[in-house]
Design a protein around this motif. Sequence first.
Motif, PDB file in Angstrom:
ATOM      1  N   LEU A 197      -6.972 -11.623  -2.667  1.00  0.00           N
ATOM      2  CA  LEU A 197      -5.864 -10.998  -1.938  1.00  0.00           C
ATOM      3  C   LEU A 197      -5.886  -9.477  -2.096  1.00  0.00           C
ATOM      4  CD1 LEU A 197      -2.941 -13.489  -2.714  1.00  0.00           C
ATOM      5  CD2 LEU A 197      -4.110 -13.138  -0.528  1.00  0.00           C
ATOM      6  N   THR A 198      -6.241  -9.011  -3.306  1.00  0.00           N
ATOM      7  CA  THR A 198      -6.298  -7.556  -3.538  1.00  0.00           C
ATOM      8  C   THR A 198      -7.375  -6.914  -2.668  1.00  0.00           C
ATOM      9  OG1 THR A 198      -5.565  -7.889  -5.822  1.00  0.00           O
ATOM     10  CG2 THR A 198      -6.595  -5.775  -5.280  1.00  0.00           C
ATOM     11  N   VAL A 199      -8.534  -7.544  -2.605  1.00  0.00           N
ATOM     12  CA  VAL A 199      -9.631  -7.014  -1.782  1.00  0.00           C
ATOM     13  C   VAL A 199      -9.226  -6.990  -0.314  1.00  0.00           C
ATOM     14  CG1 VAL A 199     -11.970  -7.472  -0.964  1.00  0.00           C
ATOM     15  CG2 VAL A 199     -11.418  -7.722  -3.403  1.00  0.00           C
ATOM     16  N   ILE A 200      -8.558  -8.070   0.162  1.00  0.00           N
ATOM     17  CA  ILE A 200      -8.134  -8.110   1.563  1.00  0.00           C
ATOM     18  C   ILE A 200      -7.142  -6.993   1.866  1.00  0.00           C
ATOM     19  CG2 ILE A 200      -6.869  -9.487   3.256  1.00  0.00           C
ATOM     20  CD1 ILE A 200      -8.096 -11.979   1.969  1.00  0.00           C
ATOM     21  N   VAL A 201      -6.178  -6.763   0.944  1.00  0.00           N
ATOM     22  CA  VAL A 201      -5.180  -5.703   1.161  1.00  0.00           C
ATOM     23  C   VAL A 201      -5.844  -4.334   1.201  1.00  0.00           C
ATOM     24  CG1 VAL A 201      -3.206  -4.524   0.118  1.00  0.00           C
ATOM     25  CG2 VAL A 201      -3.291  -7.038   0.171  1.00  0.00           C
ATOM     26  N   LEU A 202      -6.815  -4.106   0.275  1.00  0.00           N
ATOM     27  CA  LEU A 202      -7.494  -2.808   0.252  1.00  0.00           C
ATOM     28  C   LEU A 202      -8.309  -2.596   1.537  1.00  0.00           C
ATOM     29  CD1 LEU A 202      -8.699  -2.698  -3.478  1.00  0.00           C
ATOM     30  CD2 LEU A 202      -6.843  -1.386  -2.417  1.00  0.00           C
ATOM     31  N   VAL A 203      -8.958  -3.632   2.018  1.00  0.00           N
ATOM     32  CA  VAL A 203      -9.734  -3.512   3.251  1.00  0.00           C
ATOM     33  C   VAL A 203      -8.809  -3.170   4.415  1.00  0.00           C
ATOM     34  CG1 VAL A 203     -11.103  -4.820   4.926  1.00  0.00           C
ATOM     35  CG2 VAL A 203     -11.612  -4.999   2.476  1.00  0.00           C
ATOM     36  N   ILE A 204      -7.649  -3.845   4.461  1.00  0.00           N
ATOM     37  CA  ILE A 204      -6.699  -3.558   5.564  1.00  0.00           C
ATOM     38  C   ILE A 204      -6.187  -2.132   5.484  1.00  0.00           C
ATOM     39  CG2 ILE A 204      -4.435  -4.183   6.483  1.00  0.00           C
ATOM     40  CD1 ILE A 204      -5.026  -7.078   5.644  1.00  0.00           C
ATOM     41  N   ILE A 205      -5.890  -1.654   4.267  1.00  0.00           N
ATOM     42  CA  ILE A 205      -5.317  -0.309   4.125  1.00  0.00           C
ATOM     43  C   ILE A 205      -6.335   0.761   4.488  1.00  0.00           C
ATOM     44  CG2 ILE A 205      -4.422   1.341   2.448  1.00  0.00           C
ATOM     45  CD1 ILE A 205      -3.104  -1.013   0.992  1.00  0.00           C
ATOM     46  N   TYR A 206      -7.566   0.674   4.035  1.00  0.00           N
ATOM     47  CA  TYR A 206      -8.533   1.735   4.169  1.00  0.00           C
ATOM     48  C   TYR A 206      -9.385   1.629   5.423  1.00  0.00           C
ATOM     49  CZ  TYR A 206      -7.279   3.105  -0.558  1.00  0.00           C
ATOM     50  OH  TYR A 206      -6.585   3.504  -1.659  1.00  0.00           O
ATOM     51  N   LEU A 207      -9.509   0.501   6.001  1.00  0.00           N
ATOM     52  CA  LEU A 207     -10.403   0.352   7.149  1.00  0.00           C
ATOM     53  C   LEU A 207      -9.652   0.194   8.464  1.00  0.00           C
ATOM     54  CD1 LEU A 207     -13.182  -1.984   5.690  1.00  0.00           C
ATOM     55  CD2 LEU A 207     -13.143   0.519   5.859  1.00  0.00           C
TER      56      LEU A 207
END
Length: 208
Positions: A197-207
């Motif tokens: 979930l953390t990786v998915i949130v970071l991908v959504i925020i930065y990409l």
Amino acid sequence: METLYHQTTQLIQETSDLFYKLERNPDVVEIENEIQSKINAISANCEKLDVLVFKTPINQRSMAKMRVDQLKYDNKHVQASLQNSRNKRLRREQEKAEREQLLSRRFGHDHTSIDVDYMAQESMSLQNSHRGVDEMLQTGSNILETLKYNRETLKGAHRRMIDLANTLGLSNATISLIERRVAQDKYVLFGGMLVTLTVIVLVIIYLV
């Protein structure tokens, strides 16, 4: 084994029911013979069960042995009850024969008849007292035999309970190990879900 065990239990119940009939008709020899026949069948079944006990799984053998020992104890108690009933019937038959023998006698003089009747009554009273003491001694002997058998049965049950407790101790250790492994797997699962979930949130925020 279960089928034979339940058949033997049913035989013991049927034997107990026959004793109710014997109480209402204490002089019926046919009922005694039927009870003895069932006792013999129970004894034969117990011998077969002793053999089958050693074919059961080790973790079930102690419990199976205890159940067979209980059947043996019940059968021994039934056999003692039948023997007491037979002894009482034989005493009744003997007393009846003695009464008939006394009544069948003829005496020439009334005075002699009265004296003999008094002596006969006194003799019958002494005989009844003697038989009562014999019956109490027989009952006491049967009780002692039953207590001795119970003692041996309880000793065997105690040993089997100790063995069973040791077996359960090993099982509990195994279960505890499994529970710890399940808890560890749960932590790994939740940790993996959190990282994902953390990786998915970071991908959504930065990409995005």
